[in-house]
Design an enzyme around this catalytic site. Structure first.
Site, PDB file in Angstrom:
ATOM      1  N   ASP A 170      -7.224  14.224 -24.408  1.00  0.00           N
ATOM      2  CA  ASP A 170      -7.384  12.782 -24.124  1.00  0.00           C
ATOM      3  C   ASP A 170      -6.793  12.197 -25.189  1.00  0.00           C
ATOM      4  O   ASP A 170      -7.444  12.005 -26.220  1.00  0.00           O
ATOM      5  CB  ASP A 170      -8.697  12.465 -23.812  1.00  0.00           C
ATOM      6  CG  ASP A 170      -8.802  11.028 -23.519  1.00  0.00           C
ATOM      7  OD1 ASP A 170      -7.949  10.227 -23.705  1.00  0.00           O
ATOM      8  OD2 ASP A 170      -9.977  10.593 -22.894  1.00  0.00           O
ATOM      9  N   GLU A 175      -0.441   4.828  -0.369  1.00  0.00           N
ATOM     10  CA  GLU A 175      -1.297   6.059  -0.399  1.00  0.00           C
ATOM     11  C   GLU A 175      -0.392   7.335  -0.414  1.00  0.00           C
ATOM     12  O   GLU A 175       0.692   7.323   0.699  1.00  0.00           O
ATOM     13  CB  GLU A 175      -2.346   6.325   0.485  1.00  0.00           C
ATOM     14  CG  GLU A 175      -3.552   5.820   0.283  1.00  0.00           C
ATOM     15  CD  GLU A 175      -3.857   4.245   0.668  1.00  0.00           C
ATOM     16  OE1 GLU A 175      -3.080   3.717   1.127  1.00  0.00           O
ATOM     17  OE2 GLU A 175      -5.167   3.994   1.020  1.00  0.00           O
ATOM     18  N   THR A 194      -4.279   6.709 -21.440  1.00  0.00           N
ATOM     19  CA  THR A 194      -4.404   5.349 -20.926  1.00  0.00           C
ATOM     20  C   THR A 194      -3.099   4.899 -21.227  1.00  0.00           C
ATOM     21  O   THR A 194      -2.319   5.632 -22.167  1.00  0.00           O
ATOM     22  CB  THR A 194      -5.507   4.172 -21.377  1.00  0.00           C
ATOM     23  OG1 THR A 194      -5.463   4.453 -22.875  1.00  0.00           O
ATOM     24  CG2 THR A 194      -6.887   4.462 -20.669  1.00  0.00           C
ATOM     25  N   TYR A 208       0.763  -1.128  -0.096  1.00  0.00           N
ATOM     26  CA  TYR A 208      -0.070   0.138  -0.014  1.00  0.00           C
ATOM     27  C   TYR A 208       0.974   1.247  -0.305  1.00  0.00           C
ATOM     28  O   TYR A 208       1.818   1.410   0.780  1.00  0.00           O
ATOM     29  CB  TYR A 208      -0.901   0.118   1.367  1.00  0.00           C
ATOM     30  CG  TYR A 208      -2.261  -0.223   0.968  1.00  0.00           C
ATOM     31  CD1 TYR A 208      -3.366   0.410   0.046  1.00  0.00           C
ATOM     32  CD2 TYR A 208      -3.180  -1.449   1.462  1.00  0.00           C
ATOM     33  CE1 TYR A 208      -4.304   0.358  -0.602  1.00  0.00           C
ATOM     34  CE2 TYR A 208      -4.292  -1.508   1.264  1.00  0.00           C
ATOM     35  CZ  TYR A 208      -5.122  -0.677   0.439  1.00  0.00           C
ATOM     36  OH  TYR A 208      -6.360  -0.994   0.194  1.00  0.00           O
ATOM     37  N   ARG A 254      -2.493  -1.916 -18.372  1.00  0.00           N
ATOM     38  CA  ARG A 254      -3.787  -1.285 -18.339  1.00  0.00           C
ATOM     39  C   ARG A 254      -3.709  -0.271 -17.086  1.00  0.00           C
ATOM     40  O   ARG A 254      -3.628  -0.818 -15.970  1.00  0.00           O
ATOM     41  CB  ARG A 254      -5.156  -2.383 -18.042  1.00  0.00           C
ATOM     42  CG  ARG A 254      -5.121  -3.467 -19.091  1.00  0.00           C
ATOM     43  CD  ARG A 254      -6.451  -4.062 -18.829  1.00  0.00           C
ATOM     44  NE  ARG A 254      -7.493  -3.154 -19.360  1.00  0.00           N
ATOM     45  CZ  ARG A 254      -7.638  -3.224 -20.982  1.00  0.00           C
ATOM     46  NH1 ARG A 254      -7.050  -3.879 -21.696  1.00  0.00           N
ATOM     47  NH2 ARG A 254      -8.430  -2.256 -21.430  1.00  0.00           N
ATOM     48  N   LYS A 290      -2.636   1.135 -24.793  1.00  0.00           N
ATOM     49  CA  LYS A 290      -3.360   1.038 -26.280  1.00  0.00           C
ATOM     50  C   LYS A 290      -2.211   1.065 -27.059  1.00  0.00           C
ATOM     51  O   LYS A 290      -1.190   0.435 -26.917  1.00  0.00           O
ATOM     52  CB  LYS A 290      -4.173   2.353 -26.577  1.00  0.00           C
ATOM     53  CG  LYS A 290      -5.546   2.239 -25.517  1.00  0.00           C
ATOM     54  CD  LYS A 290      -6.433   3.205 -25.988  1.00  0.00           C
ATOM     55  CE  LYS A 290      -7.754   2.995 -25.196  1.00  0.00           C
ATOM     56  NZ  LYS A 290      -7.956   3.626 -23.994  1.00  0.00           N
TER      57      LYS A 290
HETATM   58  N1  DSN Z   1     -12.614   1.278 -24.409  1.00  0.00           N
HETATM   59  C1  DSN Z   1     -11.569   2.359 -25.124  1.00  0.00           C
HETATM   60  C2  DSN Z   1     -11.795   2.048 -26.515  1.00  0.00           C
HETATM   61  O1  DSN Z   1     -11.921   0.903 -27.233  1.00  0.00           O
HETATM   62  O2  DSN Z   1     -11.333   3.077 -27.343  1.00  0.00           O
HETATM   63  C3  DSN Z   1     -11.960   3.733 -24.782  1.00  0.00           C
HETATM   64  O3  DSN Z   1     -12.113   3.772 -23.395  1.00  0.00           O
END
Ligand code: DSN
Length: 422
Positions: free
Chosen positions: A202, A58, A228, A56, A237, A231
């Site tokens: 974003d 925090e 994120t 942990y 993730r 991707k």
């Molecule tokens: N779920 C993502 C996507 O597939 O683009 C976006 O949050």
């Protein structure tokens, strides 16, 4: 195979281990075209499954609410430094659990419930958390939405400016989940400045392209960058928020203690490794190959009579409009899945159909590029898609099985990172 790769899991929980093994086979044998997915490296997989899980933490490096942070602090500080270096930003927070919590932290940092916020409408290619109605961001805040031009499928920056000046939103989001074209961050910055809004890019979909120099960077144009990490960036993730120094305190406070508890240290480690990998020259090659493959695939699909939203792509993503094919997106997506080609059905701008049964299919090239496929393979991929959509229209299951075998055959020659059984 599973027992060899995951001996403890196989011994303790063979049922669960069998599901993991089946997923490994599926990811190895199929052509994965979902543009938000990828294959992480074996190094990222290892880092994400370490004993950092047990801790942990925090707080932030050097300022924790739990003792025993000697190593965790170094892990998180390394991830932060790497994010700052890779994206050229003053400040990085690597703790958001994923993209939606990251965006929610931005609201918490800069807006109050009821404030007006602006983003791209979900059916136009935006994201739920950009103020869309069914999301908390669209019910706790007053979401106003822009879209794309019906004629071109491109963002109409004059219309965005008009809406922003009429609404004076607290936040403006640019970026989305189904945008095949380059985002003009400078144009958004000018609009946000005129409207007195905080601008959030974003870049979840294109973060890896930005890191590899295959898409312009929002750094220097926007107040906050949200992304994120799993991707095109090819990490675990998770998510990151990056900003100018002036916003650092507000962002950190919003993530913790505003929204989250302890960070997922094992994910932070995986992010650090992914950022290290993304800083290598080979990642520049990868990012440009993703775009080259997408352009080649778009051209091959156009040759085969498919309609593509905006007529093509500048990035990793292609949005196919199947209206002219008389096969709804969901029917096509499910047929493609049976043919070993994994995609998702998606709305297209001004879609006459419902989101759960829309007209489009969204595809992209991050995963196949990670496996080493190149532009010369894209006509074959387009052929498989075309044959599968035709088979879906005719209900020809044997034709889908033939494609599936051809896909597995080619994929066997291109082992996936992190999947030695390919
Ligand atoms: N779920 C993502 C996507 O597939 O683009 C976006 O949050």
């Amino acid at each position: 195979m599973s027992a060899r790769r995951h001996p403890a899991l196989s011994a303790t929980d063979p049922e669960l281990a069998s599901f993991v093994a089946a997923e490994e086979v599926l990811q190895a044998q199929t052509l994965r075209l979902i543009p938000s997915e990828n294959y992480v490296s074996a190094a990222v997989l290892e880092a994400s499954g370490t004993v950092l899980q047990n801790k942990y933490s925090e707080g932030y490096p050097g300022r924790r609410y739990y003792e025993g942070q000697q190593n965790i602090d170094r892990v998180e500080a390394l991830a932060i430094e790497r994010a700052k270096g890779l994206f050229g930003v003053d400040h990085a927070n690597v703790q958001p659990y994923s993209g939606s919590p990251a965006n929610l932290a931005v609201y918490l940092a800069f807006a109050k419930p009821g404030d007006t916020v602006m983003g791209m409408a979900l059916p136009m290619g935006g994201h739920l958390t950009h103020g869309w109605g069914v999301s908390a961001t669209g019910s706790w805040f007053r979401g106003v939405q822009y879209g794309v031009s019906a004629e071109t499928g491109l963002i109409d920056y004059d219309a965005v400016r008009e809406l922003a000046l009429a609404e004076r939103p607290k936040l403006i989001f640019c970026g989305g989940t189904a945008l095949p074209r380059t985002i003009d961050f400078a144009a958004f910055a000018e609009i946000a400045r005129e409207a007195g809004s905080i601008l959030v890019a974003d870049v979840a979909h294109i973060a890896g392209l930005i890191a590899g120099g295959a898409h312009p960077s929002p750094a220097g144009h926007v107040d906050v960058i949200s992304t994120t990490t799993h991707k095109t960036l090819r990490g675990p993730r998770g998510a990151m928020l990056m900003c100018r120094e002036e916003h650092a305190k507000a962002i950190d406070k919003a993530v913790f203690p505003g929204l989250q508890g302890g960070p997922h240290n094992q994910t932070t480690a995986g992010i650090a490794v992914a950022l290290h990998e993304a800083a290598q020259p080979s990642f520049v090659t990868y990012a440009h190959a993703v775009v080259a493959n997408a352009k080649a695939l778009a051209a091959a699909l156009l040759e085969r009579g498919f309609d593509l939203v905006s007529g093509g792509t500048d990035n990793h993503l292609i949005l196919m409009d199947l209206t002219g094919k008389d096969v709804p997106g969901k029917v096509a997506a499910k047929a493609l899945d049976r043919a070993g080609i994994v995609v998702n059905y998606n709305t297209v701008p001004f879609d006459p159909r419902k989101p759960f049964d829309p007209s489009g299919v969204r595809i992209g090239t991050p995963s196949l590029t990670s496996r080493g496929l190149s532009a010369e393979h894209m006509p074959v991929v387009a052929d498989w898609i075309s044959r599968s959509v035709d088979a879906a229209a005719k209900g020809d299951e044997p034709a889908l099985a033939v494609v599936r075998a051809e896909v597995a055959d080619l994929m066997a020659a291109f082992p996936a990172p992190g999947l030695p059984l390919s």
